[in-house]
Write a protein that holds these residues in place. Structure first.
Motif, PDB file in Angstrom:
ATOM      1  N   GLY A 119      10.353  -4.902   1.847  1.00  0.00           N
ATOM      2  CA  GLY A 119      10.830  -3.786   2.647  1.00  0.00           C
ATOM      3  C   GLY A 119       9.786  -2.688   2.767  1.00  0.00           C
ATOM      4  N   ILE A 120      10.206  -1.575   3.276  1.00  0.00           N
ATOM      5  CA  ILE A 120       9.392  -0.369   3.370  1.00  0.00           C
ATOM      6  C   ILE A 120      10.205   0.726   2.698  1.00  0.00           C
ATOM      7  CG2 ILE A 120       8.441   1.383   4.923  1.00  0.00           C
ATOM      8  CD1 ILE A 120       8.067  -0.877   6.988  1.00  0.00           C
ATOM      9  N   SER A 121       9.586   1.436   1.762  1.00  0.00           N
ATOM     10  CA  SER A 121      10.324   2.516   1.104  1.00  0.00           C
ATOM     11  C   SER A 121       9.664   3.854   1.410  1.00  0.00           C
ATOM     12  CB  SER A 121      10.411   2.289  -0.405  1.00  0.00           C
ATOM     13  OG  SER A 121       9.136   2.350  -0.987  1.00  0.00           O
ATOM     14  N   ILE A 122      10.503   4.844   1.576  1.00  0.00           N
ATOM     15  CA  ILE A 122      10.046   6.201   1.852  1.00  0.00           C
ATOM     16  C   ILE A 122      10.666   7.109   0.799  1.00  0.00           C
ATOM     17  CG2 ILE A 122      10.004   8.085   3.519  1.00  0.00           C
ATOM     18  CD1 ILE A 122      10.307   5.921   5.712  1.00  0.00           C
ATOM     19  N   SER A 178       0.861  -1.173   0.000  1.00  0.00           N
ATOM     20  CA  SER A 178       0.000   0.000   0.000  1.00  0.00           C
ATOM     21  C   SER A 178       0.902   1.228   0.000  1.00  0.00           C
ATOM     22  CB  SER A 178      -0.936  -0.013   1.204  1.00  0.00           C
ATOM     23  OG  SER A 178      -0.211  -0.156   2.391  1.00  0.00           O
ATOM     24  N   TYR A 179       0.365   2.333  -0.482  1.00  0.00           N
ATOM     25  CA  TYR A 179       1.152   3.556  -0.637  1.00  0.00           C
ATOM     26  C   TYR A 179       0.369   4.715  -0.048  1.00  0.00           C
ATOM     27  CZ  TYR A 179       4.544   6.631  -2.949  1.00  0.00           C
ATOM     28  OH  TYR A 179       5.545   7.526  -3.209  1.00  0.00           O
ATOM     29  N   LEU A 180       1.034   5.536   0.723  1.00  0.00           N
ATOM     30  CA  LEU A 180       0.404   6.676   1.365  1.00  0.00           C
ATOM     31  C   LEU A 180       1.305   7.888   1.192  1.00  0.00           C
ATOM     32  CD1 LEU A 180      -1.837   7.782   3.312  1.00  0.00           C
ATOM     33  CD2 LEU A 180      -0.302   7.162   5.170  1.00  0.00           C
ATOM     34  N   ILE A 181       0.698   9.035   0.933  1.00  0.00           N
ATOM     35  CA  ILE A 181       1.460  10.279   0.842  1.00  0.00           C
ATOM     36  C   ILE A 181       1.052  11.177   2.006  1.00  0.00           C
ATOM     37  CG2 ILE A 181       1.872  12.364  -0.498  1.00  0.00           C
ATOM     38  CD1 ILE A 181       1.615  10.715  -3.001  1.00  0.00           C
ATOM     39  N   LEU A 182       2.047  11.640   2.752  1.00  0.00           N
ATOM     40  CA  LEU A 182       1.840  12.533   3.900  1.00  0.00           C
ATOM     41  C   LEU A 182       2.713  13.767   3.749  1.00  0.00           C
ATOM     42  CD1 LEU A 182       2.108  10.012   6.873  1.00  0.00           C
ATOM     43  CD2 LEU A 182       0.043  11.134   6.081  1.00  0.00           C
ATOM     44  N   THR A 183       2.233  14.875   4.252  1.00  0.00           N
ATOM     45  CA  THR A 183       3.040  16.094   4.325  1.00  0.00           C
ATOM     46  C   THR A 183       3.402  16.319   5.782  1.00  0.00           C
ATOM     47  OG1 THR A 183       1.893  17.017   2.423  1.00  0.00           O
ATOM     48  CG2 THR A 183       3.095  18.553   3.823  1.00  0.00           C
ATOM     49  N   ARG A 184       4.670  16.557   6.035  1.00  0.00           N
ATOM     50  CA  ARG A 184       5.172  16.782   7.390  1.00  0.00           C
ATOM     51  C   ARG A 184       6.001  18.051   7.414  1.00  0.00           C
ATOM     52  NH1 ARG A 184       2.774  14.435  11.288  1.00  0.00           N
ATOM     53  NH2 ARG A 184       1.325  15.543   9.987  1.00  0.00           N
ATOM     54  N   THR A 185       6.063  18.677   8.581  1.00  0.00           N
ATOM     55  CA  THR A 185       6.908  19.844   8.783  1.00  0.00           C
ATOM     56  C   THR A 185       7.963  19.491   9.827  1.00  0.00           C
ATOM     57  OG1 THR A 185       5.446  20.732  10.485  1.00  0.00           O
ATOM     58  CG2 THR A 185       5.033  21.453   8.229  1.00  0.00           C
ATOM     59  N   VAL A 186       8.810  20.439  10.122  1.00  0.00           N
ATOM     60  CA  VAL A 186       9.894  20.223  11.082  1.00  0.00           C
ATOM     61  C   VAL A 186       9.329  19.708  12.403  1.00  0.00           C
ATOM     62  CG1 VAL A 186      11.715  21.382  12.393  1.00  0.00           C
ATOM     63  CG2 VAL A 186      11.317  21.977  10.000  1.00  0.00           C
ATOM     64  N   ARG A 187       9.949  18.688  12.955  1.00  0.00           N
ATOM     65  CA  ARG A 187       9.629  18.057  14.234  1.00  0.00           C
ATOM     66  C   ARG A 187       8.313  17.275  14.262  1.00  0.00           C
ATOM     67  NH1 ARG A 187      12.656  22.328  15.595  1.00  0.00           N
ATOM     68  NH2 ARG A 187      11.070  23.871  16.020  1.00  0.00           N
ATOM     69  N   GLN A 188       7.658  17.105  13.130  1.00  0.00           N
ATOM     70  CA  GLN A 188       6.503  16.205  13.077  1.00  0.00           C
ATOM     71  C   GLN A 188       7.013  14.827  12.706  1.00  0.00           C
ATOM     72  OE1 GLN A 188       3.866  18.213  10.274  1.00  0.00           O
ATOM     73  NE2 GLN A 188       2.544  18.760  11.988  1.00  0.00           N
ATOM     74  N   LEU A 227       6.092  13.125   1.799  1.00  0.00           N
ATOM     75  CA  LEU A 227       6.660  11.786   1.805  1.00  0.00           C
ATOM     76  C   LEU A 227       5.685  10.800   1.191  1.00  0.00           C
ATOM     77  CD1 LEU A 227       7.893  11.781   5.501  1.00  0.00           C
ATOM     78  CD2 LEU A 227       9.280  12.211   3.466  1.00  0.00           C
ATOM     79  N   GLY A 228       6.208   9.921   0.381  1.00  0.00           N
ATOM     80  CA  GLY A 228       5.434   8.790  -0.130  1.00  0.00           C
ATOM     81  C   GLY A 228       5.972   7.536   0.541  1.00  0.00           C
ATOM     82  N   ILE A 229       5.105   6.772   1.182  1.00  0.00           N
ATOM     83  CA  ILE A 229       5.540   5.601   1.941  1.00  0.00           C
ATOM     84  C   ILE A 229       4.859   4.358   1.382  1.00  0.00           C
ATOM     85  CG2 ILE A 229       5.690   4.552   4.235  1.00  0.00           C
ATOM     86  CD1 ILE A 229       5.237   7.506   5.269  1.00  0.00           C
ATOM     87  N   ALA A 230       5.664   3.380   1.001  1.00  0.00           N
ATOM     88  CA  ALA A 230       5.148   2.104   0.512  1.00  0.00           C
ATOM     89  C   ALA A 230       5.508   1.036   1.536  1.00  0.00           C
ATOM     90  CB  ALA A 230       5.743   1.752  -0.845  1.00  0.00           C
ATOM     91  N   ALA A 231       4.509   0.289   1.982  1.00  0.00           N
ATOM     92  CA  ALA A 231       4.726  -0.745   3.000  1.00  0.00           C
ATOM     93  C   ALA A 231       3.829  -1.933   2.691  1.00  0.00           C
ATOM     94  CB  ALA A 231       4.411  -0.194   4.383  1.00  0.00           C
ATOM     95  N   PRO A 232       4.239  -3.121   3.141  1.00  0.00           N
ATOM     96  CA  PRO A 232       3.403  -4.302   2.920  1.00  0.00           C
ATOM     97  C   PRO A 232       2.051  -4.159   3.617  1.00  0.00           C
ATOM     98  CG  PRO A 232       5.576  -4.930   3.735  1.00  0.00           C
ATOM     99  CD  PRO A 232       5.466  -3.447   3.845  1.00  0.00           C
ATOM    100  N   ARG A 233       1.064  -4.830   3.094  1.00  0.00           N
ATOM    101  CA  ARG A 233      -0.245  -4.863   3.759  1.00  0.00           C
ATOM    102  C   ARG A 233      -0.039  -5.406   5.169  1.00  0.00           C
ATOM    103  NH1 ARG A 233      -3.582  -2.784   0.515  1.00  0.00           N
ATOM    104  NH2 ARG A 233      -3.622  -3.259  -1.684  1.00  0.00           N
ATOM    105  N   GLY A 234      -0.764  -4.858   6.103  1.00  0.00           N
ATOM    106  CA  GLY A 234      -0.589  -5.254   7.495  1.00  0.00           C
ATOM    107  C   GLY A 234       0.253  -4.276   8.280  1.00  0.00           C
ATOM    108  N   VAL A 235       0.862  -3.312   7.592  1.00  0.00           N
ATOM    109  CA  VAL A 235       1.601  -2.245   8.260  1.00  0.00           C
ATOM    110  C   VAL A 235       0.738  -0.992   8.202  1.00  0.00           C
ATOM    111  CG1 VAL A 235       3.643  -0.755   8.211  1.00  0.00           C
ATOM    112  CG2 VAL A 235       3.865  -3.191   7.687  1.00  0.00           C
ATOM    113  N   THR A 236       0.441  -0.431   9.348  1.00  0.00           N
ATOM    114  CA  THR A 236      -0.342   0.791   9.423  1.00  0.00           C
ATOM    115  C   THR A 236       0.608   1.977   9.524  1.00  0.00           C
ATOM    116  OG1 THR A 236      -2.144  -0.361  10.531  1.00  0.00           O
ATOM    117  CG2 THR A 236      -2.088   2.027  10.767  1.00  0.00           C
ATOM    118  N   ILE A 237       0.367   2.983   8.706  1.00  0.00           N
ATOM    119  CA  ILE A 237       1.184   4.195   8.688  1.00  0.00           C
ATOM    120  C   ILE A 237       0.304   5.327   9.195  1.00  0.00           C
ATOM    121  CG2 ILE A 237       2.524   5.765   7.249  1.00  0.00           C
ATOM    122  CD1 ILE A 237       2.598   3.370   5.190  1.00  0.00           C
ATOM    123  N   LEU A 238       0.747   5.989  10.246  1.00  0.00           N
ATOM    124  CA  LEU A 238      -0.053   7.055  10.844  1.00  0.00           C
ATOM    125  C   LEU A 238       0.787   8.279  11.140  1.00  0.00           C
ATOM    126  CD1 LEU A 238      -2.044   5.065  13.552  1.00  0.00           C
ATOM    127  CD2 LEU A 238      -2.963   6.009  11.438  1.00  0.00           C
TER     128      LEU A 238
END
Length: 69
Positions: free
Chosen positions: A35-38, A2-12, A50-61
């Motif tokens: 693996g997990i790619s960022i 699965s692939y998720l895109i998040l926007t983060r700022t400094v210290r998040q 950031l775009g994060i790709a991880a195997p199913r079963g990994v929750t990205i929050l």
């Protein structure tokens, strides 16, 4: 994967968790083979996207949501 895109700022931060109902042996195999790619997909002023790709079963929050689990 699965692939998720998040926007983060400094210290998040983001957190990755293995779901409780996932077979540990299967997850370990997936992490070893896939693996997990960022990816940094964009940078604007004080933000990084950031775009994060991880195997199913990994929750990205986002960390602020992980505390609510």
């Amino acid at each position: 994967m699965s692939y998720l895109i998040l926007t983060r700022t400094v210290r998040q931060r983001i957190t990755l968790h293995v779901d409780a109902n996932v077979d540990a042996e299967s997850m370990l195999h997936n992490l070893r083979t896939e693996g997990i790619s960022i990816d940094i997909t964009a940078m604007e002023r004080r933000q990084v996207k950031l775009g994060i790709a991880a195997p199913r079963g990994v929750t990205i929050l986002r960390a602020e949501l992980a505390g609510r689990r």
